[in-house]
Design a protein around this motif. Structure first.
Motif, PDB file in Angstrom:
ATOM      1  N   LYS A 137       0.832  -1.214   0.000  1.00  0.00           N
ATOM      2  CA  LYS A 137       0.000   0.000   0.000  1.00  0.00           C
ATOM      3  C   LYS A 137       0.864   1.260   0.000  1.00  0.00           C
ATOM      4  CE  LYS A 137      -4.228  -1.856   1.776  1.00  0.00           C
ATOM      5  NZ  LYS A 137      -4.847  -2.103   0.500  1.00  0.00           N
ATOM      6  N   ASN A 138       2.013   1.194   0.637  1.00  0.00           N
ATOM      7  CA  ASN A 138       2.953   2.320   0.677  1.00  0.00           C
ATOM      8  C   ASN A 138       4.355   1.794   0.423  1.00  0.00           C
ATOM      9  OD1 ASN A 138       1.136   4.472   1.536  1.00  0.00           O
ATOM     10  ND2 ASN A 138       0.985   3.298   3.434  1.00  0.00           N
ATOM     11  N   GLY A 139       5.123   2.563  -0.321  1.00  0.00           N
ATOM     12  CA  GLY A 139       6.527   2.219  -0.519  1.00  0.00           C
ATOM     13  C   GLY A 139       6.759   1.254  -1.654  1.00  0.00           C
TER      14      GLY A 139
ATOM     15  N   LYS B 277       2.732   4.562 -11.176  1.00  0.00           N
ATOM     16  CA  LYS B 277       3.081   5.870 -10.608  1.00  0.00           C
ATOM     17  C   LYS B 277       3.282   6.897 -11.719  1.00  0.00           C
ATOM     18  CE  LYS B 277       4.536   6.268  -6.210  1.00  0.00           C
ATOM     19  NZ  LYS B 277       3.835   7.094  -5.231  1.00  0.00           N
TER      20      LYS B 277
END
Length: 125
Positions: free
Chosen positions: A17-19, A34
């Motif tokens: 979810k992050n990173g 992204k």
């Protein structure tokens, strides 16, 4: 997109979810998405070295002559170059991003992945 379901599976399994992902294929799909989001949703308004690093990573991995023929390698290089030179004129169509995602899946099949990777401590995107 030819391999939508396979790309979705990699996203679901390997993109946190992050990173960053600790799997090459996950990080490639994350990088493509992204870049797509930044262009289509933000007009590359936040474009910086981080996005350049993402595009360069895609080229670094997919520029693999053990997997792809010369014409496909040229297409990959052209697509990534388009992204790297689109800071002021973002590439908004899905075709380029979808094509790169398909190449990730083809690379994944050829390498019999998933392939582990080390997180890049210099990448903050």
């Amino acid at each position: 997109m030819k391999y939508f379901e396979q790309a979705k599976e990699i996203w679901t399994k390997y993109v946190p979810k992050n990173g960053q992902s600790d799997i090459v294929e996950g990080e490639l799909i994350r990088a493509i998405e992204k870049l797509r989001w930044e262009a289509q949703s933000n007009g590359n308004g936040n474009w910086d070295e981080g996005f350049e690093m993402l595009a360069s990573y895609i080229l670094e991995i997919l520029n693999d002559n053990d997997v792809f023929k010369l014409d496909t390698l040229s297409e990959i290089q052209s697509d990534v170059n388009t992204l790297l030179t689109s800071e002021y004129e973002p590439y908004l169509e899905d075709d380029l991003y979808d094509r790169l995602a398909d190449r990730v899946i083809e690379w994944h099949f050829a390498k019999k992945g998933p392939i582990k990777r080390t997180i890049n401590q210099n990448l903050y995107r």
